[in-house]
Design a protein around this motif. Structure first.
Motif, mmCIF file in Angstrom:
data_model
loop_
_atom_site.group_PDB
_atom_site.id
_atom_site.type_symbol
_atom_site.label_atom_id
_atom_site.label_comp_id
_atom_site.label_asym_id
_atom_site.label_seq_id
_atom_site.Cartn_x
_atom_site.Cartn_y
_atom_site.Cartn_z
ATOM 1 N N ALA A 144 0.829 -1.203 0.000
ATOM 2 C CA ALA A 144 0.000 0.000 0.000
ATOM 3 C C ALA A 144 0.865 1.254 0.000
ATOM 4 N N GLU A 145 1.908 1.242 0.808
ATOM 5 C CA GLU A 145 2.793 2.408 0.899
ATOM 6 C C GLU A 145 3.555 2.614 -0.411
ATOM 7 N N ALA A 146 3.956 1.507 -1.061
ATOM 8 C CA ALA A 146 4.714 1.608 -2.310
ATOM 9 C C ALA A 146 3.852 2.052 -3.486
ATOM 10 N N ASN A 147 2.537 1.921 -3.339
ATOM 11 C CA ASN A 147 1.631 2.247 -4.446
ATOM 12 C C ASN A 147 0.739 3.450 -4.147
ATOM 13 N N GLY A 148 1.167 4.290 -3.223
ATOM 14 C CA GLY A 148 0.452 5.532 -2.954
ATOM 15 C C GLY A 148 -0.915 5.360 -2.328
ATOM 16 N N LEU A 149 -1.101 4.271 -1.576
ATOM 17 C CA LEU A 149 -2.402 3.999 -0.959
ATOM 18 C C LEU A 149 -2.335 4.112 0.562
ATOM 19 N N GLU A 150 -1.447 4.964 1.044
ATOM 20 C CA GLU A 150 -1.254 5.097 2.493
ATOM 21 C C GLU A 150 -2.506 5.549 3.225
ATOM 22 N N THR A 151 -3.389 6.292 2.533
ATOM 23 C CA THR A 151 -4.594 6.804 3.197
ATOM 24 C C THR A 151 -5.849 6.044 2.790
ATOM 25 N N SER A 152 -5.679 4.847 2.271
ATOM 26 C CA SER A 152 -6.839 4.029 1.925
ATOM 27 C C SER A 152 -7.421 3.375 3.180
ATOM 28 N N THR A 153 -8.730 3.262 3.225
ATOM 29 C CA THR A 153 -9.388 2.562 4.324
ATOM 30 C C THR A 153 -8.884 1.123 4.419
ATOM 31 N N PHE A 154 -8.594 0.508 3.280
ATOM 32 C CA PHE A 154 -8.099 -0.869 3.295
ATOM 33 C C PHE A 154 -6.721 -0.956 3.955
ATOM 34 N N THR A 155 -5.902 0.068 3.769
ATOM 35 C CA THR A 155 -4.608 0.110 4.450
ATOM 36 C C THR A 155 -4.811 0.177 5.953
ATOM 37 N N ALA A 156 -5.768 0.994 6.377
ATOM 38 C CA ALA A 156 -6.067 1.095 7.809
ATOM 39 C C ALA A 156 -6.557 -0.242 8.354
ATOM 40 N N GLU A 157 -7.315 -0.971 7.557
ATOM 41 C CA GLU A 157 -7.794 -2.283 7.994
ATOM 42 C C GLU A 157 -6.627 -3.249 8.166
ATOM 43 N N ARG A 181 -1.572 4.054 14.241
ATOM 44 C CA ARG A 181 -1.422 4.327 12.807
ATOM 45 C C ARG A 181 -2.730 4.059 12.069
ATOM 46 N N ALA A 182 -3.372 2.970 12.427
ATOM 47 C CA ALA A 182 -4.633 2.618 11.773
ATOM 48 C C ALA A 182 -5.682 3.695 11.995
ATOM 49 N N MET A 183 -5.799 4.157 13.219
ATOM 50 C CA MET A 183 -6.811 5.161 13.530
ATOM 51 C C MET A 183 -6.525 6.474 12.806
ATOM 52 N N ALA A 184 -5.234 6.816 12.661
ATOM 53 C CA ALA A 184 -4.870 8.034 11.930
ATOM 54 C C ALA A 184 -5.265 7.908 10.456
ATOM 55 N N VAL A 185 -5.051 6.721 9.866
ATOM 56 C CA VAL A 185 -5.408 6.515 8.462
ATOM 57 C C VAL A 185 -6.922 6.529 8.285
ATOM 58 N N PHE A 186 -7.645 5.914 9.217
ATOM 59 C CA PHE A 186 -9.108 5.958 9.138
ATOM 60 C C PHE A 186 -9.593 7.409 9.134
ATOM 61 N N GLU A 187 -8.963 8.248 9.953
ATOM 62 C CA GLU A 187 -9.349 9.664 10.020
ATOM 63 C C GLU A 187 -9.048 10.375 8.709
ATOM 64 N N ALA A 188 -7.935 10.008 8.084
ATOM 65 C CA ALA A 188 -7.500 10.706 6.872
ATOM 66 C C ALA A 188 -8.173 10.180 5.610
ATOM 67 N N ALA A 189 -8.667 8.950 5.657
ATOM 68 C CA ALA A 189 -9.234 8.323 4.452
ATOM 69 C C ALA A 189 -10.455 9.097 3.963
ATOM 70 N N GLY A 190 -10.487 9.353 2.676
ATOM 71 C CA GLY A 190 -11.630 10.052 2.090
ATOM 72 C C GLY A 190 -12.243 9.265 0.961
ATOM 73 N N ASP A 191 -12.085 7.942 1.017
ATOM 74 C CA ASP A 191 -12.547 7.113 -0.095
ATOM 75 C C ASP A 191 -13.994 6.661 0.046
#
Length: 372
Positions: A144-157, A181-191
């Motif tokens: 996810a990090e290598a493909n620019g998906l750091e803020t995806s809900t799936f990454t948080a999962e 980290r997961a909670m921060a990504v959930f907050e940032a995810a806009g998908d």
């Protein structure tokens, strides 16, 4: 907060995975269509064993007839993602195969790979393959990090699932770090993806705090889950019951440590069953303490609800929550021997029903320290 009806469906595990729209595929062999339609019908009827068998058949036929195409991957995913009933070991292989064949989705391939990776971790978890699940989880996060998906809900999962694995291993610092980290990504995810995993992240963070003996922080983490799932029956939804149990346990620990008043000032609520108005007219006359099981390895509690007969005997006893569950039997045996004040002429039936009490089992080490 999640929509309550949708949250209920998620917690009950009733959501269906994205399935291949075989009927829309051009020139789909009839050999594939037949088991696929059987799979669809069985899935709609909640007959998961028939659906699983039919989905596997459709996938295997596609492997033989079509090989490395998008449809084969979709059918493999259909089979691998049925996580109701008795899961088969080769469902892990099926989901992994579906991840290999995501190129047909074009620009969305990386996101589909990530989404299917979450199902891969889920199936591994259901099969109790925690070692493989940990390695796969770490790889999926790196992908996810290598493909620019750091803020995806799936990454948080994925981060949440790895946090849970570390918590189960007693790696509390790691568990807490991944949960944060997961909670921060959930907050940032806009998908717009709705997920139940923010609740799990709070639960695992609570486990980590608990492992570090920070009972106040643990209670607040568990309380966040309780607030989000308010109104759902803990006996029906395991996540709710587990969280309620751990929260009650932490509150009991804080009370024993003389920190309950401080905890309430910090936000630990006086929630159910502690907010239930006490009936001062129903007075205990005899309370027999419970017997600590000889095999117990930690302290625990049981919340018991019961009614009273006119002569003050507890009846209709039921366990509302317990941790660990082996304390249930001695708790009920203890309550059976209790006695309360007899019924007075002023009391109604309501006055003598739904009496709630928390029975705490405290186990100490050789130095007298309570083992929480």
């Amino acid at each position: 907060m999640l929509n309550k009806s949708f949250l209920t469906a998620l917690l009950a595990g009733l959501f269906l995975s994205l399935v291949a729209d075989v009927n829309a595929q051009a020139k789909t062999p009839v050999e594939i269509l037949k088991p696929y339609k059987k799979y669809q019908a069985a899935l709609q009827a909640d007959n998961f064993e028939v659906a699983r068998a039919a989905a596997e058949q459709a996938w295997q036929i596609s492997e033989k007839l079509l090989g490395d195409v998008k449809l084969t991957g979709d059918l493999a995913f259909n089979y691998g993602s049925i996580i109701k009933g008795e899961i088969k070991k080769d469902q892990v292989k099926a989901v992994a195969r579906s991840m290999e064949l995501v190129e047909g989705y074009g620009p969305d391939s990386s996101l589909i790979y990530l989404e299917r990776g979450i199902m891969h971790l889920t199936v591994l978890g259901h099969l109790d393959q925690s070692g493989r699940q940990m390695r796969a989880g770490e790889k999926l996060i790196a992908f996810a990090e290598a493909n620019g998906l750091e803020t995806s809900t799936f990454t948080a999962e994925a981060l949440t699932m790895v946090a849970g694995l570390y918590a189960n291993r007693g790696r509390n610092e790691k568990a807490s770090a991944y949960a944060e980290r997961a909670m921060a990504v959930f907050e940032a995810a806009g998908d717009g993806v709705v997920s139940v995993y923010p609740l799990q992240a709070n639960l695992y963070r609570g486990y980590a705090y608990e492992g570090e003996d920070d009972h106040m922080a643990a209670a607040l983490s568990y309380q966040a889950v309780m607030e989000a799932t308010d109104g759902l029956d803990p006996e029906v939804y395991p996540l709710v019951g587990t969280t309620l149990g751990r929260w009650i346990y932490m509150r009991s620990a804080l009370r024993a440590q003389g920190k309950l008043e401080e905890a309430e000032m910090q936000g630990v609520c006086k929630c159910w069953p502690y907010d239930k108005e006490r009936n001062e007219d129903v007075l205990p006359i005899k309370r027999v303490p419970p017997v600590m099981p000889s095999f117990a390895q930690q302290s625990g509690y049981v919340v018991v609800e019961f009614d009273l007969t006119d002569d003050g005997k507890p009846t209709n006893k039921r366990v509302i929550a317990a941790w660990p569950d082996y304390f249930e039997k001695p708790a009920l045996q203890s309550v059976k021997r209790w006695e309360y004040s007899p019924r007075t002429s002023e009391q109604t039936d309501e006055d003598r029903t739904d009496i709630v009490t928390t029975i705490t089992f405290r186990l100490a080490d050789s130095k007298g320290n309570v083992i929480w």
